[in-house]
Write a protein that holds these residues in place. Structure first.
Motif, short mmCIF file in Angstrom:
data_model
loop_
_atom_site.label_atom_id
_atom_site.label_comp_id
_atom_site.label_asym_id
_atom_site.label_seq_id
_atom_site.Cartn_x
_atom_site.Cartn_y
_atom_site.Cartn_z
N THR A 132 9.30 6.13 3.81
CA THR A 132 7.84 6.24 3.72
C THR A 132 7.20 4.87 3.47
OG1 THR A 132 7.85 6.68 1.33
CG2 THR A 132 8.06 8.58 2.80
N GLY A 142 -6.26 12.91 0.63
CA GLY A 142 -6.21 11.51 1.05
C GLY A 142 -5.05 10.73 0.48
N GLN A 193 -1.39 11.63 0.22
CA GLN A 193 -0.18 11.61 1.02
C GLN A 193 -0.42 10.98 2.40
OE1 GLN A 193 3.04 12.38 0.26
NE2 GLN A 193 2.29 12.53 -1.83
N GLU A 194 -1.60 11.22 2.95
CA GLU A 194 -1.91 10.68 4.28
C GLU A 194 -1.91 9.15 4.29
OE1 GLU A 194 -4.90 14.12 3.71
OE2 GLU A 194 -3.47 12.99 2.48
N ASN A 195 -2.12 8.54 3.12
CA ASN A 195 -2.24 7.09 3.07
C ASN A 195 -1.10 6.40 2.32
OD1 ASN A 195 -4.96 6.43 4.36
ND2 ASN A 195 -5.52 8.07 2.95
N GLY A 252 -10.34 4.39 8.76
CA GLY A 252 -9.14 4.91 8.14
C GLY A 252 -8.54 4.01 7.09
#
Length: 318
Positions: A41, A120, A122-124, A210
């Motif tokens: 990750t 916002g 986990q997405e980042n 984003g």
């Protein structure tokens, strides 16, 4: 029957697999749902020796896996549901009900960073959100940083990140910190640190392109929502070692980390070894995990040769 089964495929498990395979022990490596561990990750890894220009986390782990396969390591995907360490050979039950047998086991299941569980986040991860200041602080040189947490880890992260960021704002949901007084004093004396106490994190906010622009919080005194502007959000609320599947078979400390005999990777059960973040409460770096994986493989090899002398007269105290 396997000579050795390695459970987990982070830097520790894969390094152990490389060493075991090169010793012609043909280990079986069991991967979970996230093969490669936390590094998969992570985007850019710049502090792993041998890569002067850096390397992508997933690429580094894929290279380690290929290296282990080259020497004869076998890989299998799936969760380990249960282990039976009461007799020899050891038994490992994987999802689906299949039971595998091994003369030795290396535990390298790692520790999972705790997250806030807010929109916002986990997405980042890897794109402005991080759980490791040592790993990612460099990428926020001259930028605004937020650290979330109130314990010693959060204080350490905040203090460390002031080396890079133009400012570091420490966000905690209570008006009192859990950190030790000496750690609090160090951070409070740092002029780069700002405070946003008694504020509950609500979401990681991004701009129209984003890119992370800050952390939305609720002021618990006024109940008003605020945006703490930041280019990076570091979550420092602790880690959880992945040891639940072991039950009470292995000695762990109060937080669930596996206890090993000092200077080795030996657990309280001869023939079972632990390496990487699952037994490391202090460093939690890819390079230290890889080093302990090497140690585990060498300890395991000596055990299988029958040359390891176990002295369990001294209790392994958590």
């Amino acid at each position: 029957m396997y000579k050795s089964i390695v459970i987990g495929t982070g830097p520790a498990g894969l390094t152990a697999a490389i060493y075991l395979a090169r010793a012609n022990l043909n280990p079986l490596v069991i991967e979970g749902v996230q093969p490669g561990g936390q590094l998969t990750t992570t985007t850019e890894v710049e502090n792993f020796p041998g890569f002067p220009e850096g390397i992508q986390g997933p690429e580094l782990m894929d290279n380690m896996r290929k290296q282990a396969e080259r020497f004869g390591a076998e890989f299998r995907s799936g969760w380990v549901e249960e282990v039976n360490l009461t007799g020899r050979p050891f038994k490992v039950k994987v999802e689906g009900g299949e039971e595998l047998e091994a003369e030795s086991i290396i535990l390298s299941t790692g520790a999972s960073a705790r997250y806030l569980g807010i929109p916002g986040e986990q997405e980042n991860v890897g794109r402005g959100v991080s759980t490791c200041a040592t790993c990612d602080g460099f990428f926020f040189r001259g930028k605004k940083i937020v650290v979330v947490g109130g314990g010693d880890s959060a204080m350490e992260e905040a203090n460390f990140l002031t080396r890079f960021g133009s400012s570091v704002t420490l966000v905690h949901r209570r008006d009192e910190l859990r950190a030790s007084k000496i750690m609090q004093d160090r951070v409070k004396s740092n002029e780069k640190v700002r405070w946003a106490l008694n504020r509950t994190p609500l979401s990681v906010e991004t701009d129209e392109t984003g890119i992370v622009k800050g952390l939305k919080v609720r002021n618990n005194e006024t109940n008003q929502e605020e945006l703490v502007e930041a280019d990076g959000v570091f979550v420092a609320i602790g880690h959880t070692p992945n040891t639940k599947f072991l039950g009470n078979a292995i000695t762990t400390d109060d937080h669930g980390y596996i206890v090993v005999k000092p200077g080795t990777t030996e657990t309280n059960i001869p023939g079972v070894f632990a390496c990487g973040d699952v037994q490391d409460t202090r460093y939690r770096q890819a390079i230290t995990a890889a080093g302990s994986g090497c140690m585990a493989a060498m300890d395991c090899e000596k055990y299988l040769e029958g040359s390891m002398v176990h002295d369990w007269s001294e209790t392994l105290n958590p």
